[in-house]
Write an enzyme that holds these catalytic residues in place. Structure first.
Site, PDB file in Angstrom:
ATOM      1  N   LYS A 139       0.824  -1.217   0.000  1.00 45.11           N
ATOM      2  CA  LYS A 139       0.000   0.000   0.000  1.00 45.11           C
ATOM      3  C   LYS A 139       0.855   1.262   0.000  1.00 45.11           C
ATOM      4  O   LYS A 139       2.029   1.242   0.370  1.00 45.11           O
ATOM      5  CB  LYS A 139      -0.950  -0.032   1.185  1.00 45.11           C
ATOM      6  CG  LYS A 139      -2.060  -1.058   0.939  1.00 45.11           C
ATOM      7  CD  LYS A 139      -3.359  -0.712   1.548  1.00 45.11           C
ATOM      8  CE  LYS A 139      -4.427  -1.659   0.998  1.00 45.11           C
ATOM      9  NZ  LYS A 139      -5.493  -1.898   1.943  1.00 45.11           N
TER      10      LYS A 139
ATOM     11  N   ARG B 220      -3.808  -9.858   4.349  1.00 50.63           N
ATOM     12  CA  ARG B 220      -4.031  -9.905   2.897  1.00 50.63           C
ATOM     13  C   ARG B 220      -2.710  -9.541   2.241  1.00 50.63           C
ATOM     14  O   ARG B 220      -2.159  -8.478   2.521  1.00 50.63           O
ATOM     15  CB  ARG B 220      -5.138  -8.896   2.570  1.00 50.63           C
ATOM     16  CG  ARG B 220      -5.745  -9.003   1.207  1.00 50.63           C
ATOM     17  CD  ARG B 220      -6.945  -8.058   1.086  1.00 50.63           C
ATOM     18  NE  ARG B 220      -7.449  -8.094  -0.265  1.00 50.63           N
ATOM     19  CZ  ARG B 220      -6.958  -7.375  -1.262  1.00 50.63           C
ATOM     20  NH1 ARG B 220      -5.960  -6.555  -1.047  1.00 50.63           N
ATOM     21  NH2 ARG B 220      -7.464  -7.482  -2.480  1.00 50.63           N
TER      22      ARG B 220
END
Ligand code: 9MG
Length: 262
Positions: free
Chosen positions: A203, A237
């Protein structure tokens, strides 16, 4: 949880699978690398991403889901669309990963009658605009309170708590400071007693810290996954499953947590 993006616009995270065969082959590789769950997505949720139609999302994900129905690990579908939730469960999905926490009209009803697990995620705003000006007073308290309201809504709709997973939604309408506060305070969310999923892999918060592009964020992603596990996450994840799996295996051995290979 290994990520499989069946989207043409996930190129920036170095992870796109345009054909069914490519997506299925990648899924099988992630299982070999140690993924315990697969998460298939056909609509990008990256900041700035535009929505796709139901028909297009269906065309992208259902054939992949059908091919993976007997792959040996639970398969999750990342979707916000109630119609697709129903179709995915009928095609064998064991989990619905909804970045809207089933708040779209019809979503609670779409999953209530089934037995699939559901991930309820927090976000502020929508993917198109969410990173423009995220604002919170106390981000951990506000995210936790929101998740409590969504757990209550799910339970009132007949979705038992045992089916639920909650997720603070790292990067979804959050600045770097908000994301760091959430990671530090993750145990307060885990204290709700519902398993916590953390999605930090590749991210932009990790890009802000390291100065690296998405495909170069494996070390930062692995560090973030271990910190999340240490603070109470039960599912992480991840795009880089082998590296994440091994790091978590070491963490689990040291902490006496459940052996990841069982
Ligand atoms: C689809 N997707 C992208 N990032 C995610 C995250 O952090 N959590 C969940 N549940 N889904 C995500």
């Amino acid at each position: 949880m290994g990520v499989i993006n069946v989207t043409p616009d996930s190129f920036s995270d170095g992870n796109r699978y345009l054909t069914v065969d490519q997506a299925v082959a990648h899924a099988r590789m992630l299982i070999d690398e140690g993924a315990h769950i697969l998460d298939i997505g056909g609509e990008s949720t990256r900041p700035g991403a535009l929505p796709v139609t139901l028909e297009e999302e269906r065309r992208r994900v259902l054939p992949v889901l059908e091919r993976l129905a007997d792959c040996g690990v639970p398969v999750s579908l990342d979707t916000q669309k109630p119609e697709l939730m129903r179709e995915a469960i009928a095609a064998g999905a064991s989990m619905i990963n909804d970045i809207n926490a089933l708040a779209v009209p019809g979503a609670l009803e779409a999953v209530a009658g089934a037995s699939a697990a559901v991930c309820l995620m927090h976000k502020q705003g929508d993917p198109r605009t969410m990173q423009q000006a995220p604002r919170y007073g106390d981000v951990v308290r506000e995210v936790r309170d929101y998740l409590v309201t969504r757990i209550d809504a799910a339970e009132r709709a007949g979705i038992r708590r045992e089916r639920l997973v909650i997720d603070p939604g790292f990067g979804f309408g959050k600045t770097l400071e908000h994301n760091l506060a959430l990671l530090r305070g993750l145990a307060q969310i885990a204290a709700l007693g519902v398993p916590v999923l953390a999605g930090l892999s590749r991210k932009s918060m990790l890009g802000k810290i390291t100065g690296r592009e998405p495909g170069e964020r494996v070390f930062a992603s692995v560090a973030a996954a271990v910190i999340a596990a240490e603070h109470g996450a039960r599912i992480v994840r991840a795009h880089d499953v082998a590296a994440t799996h091994d790091a978590l295996a070491v963490w689990a051995a040291v902490t006496g947590s459940q052996n990841l290979n069982q």
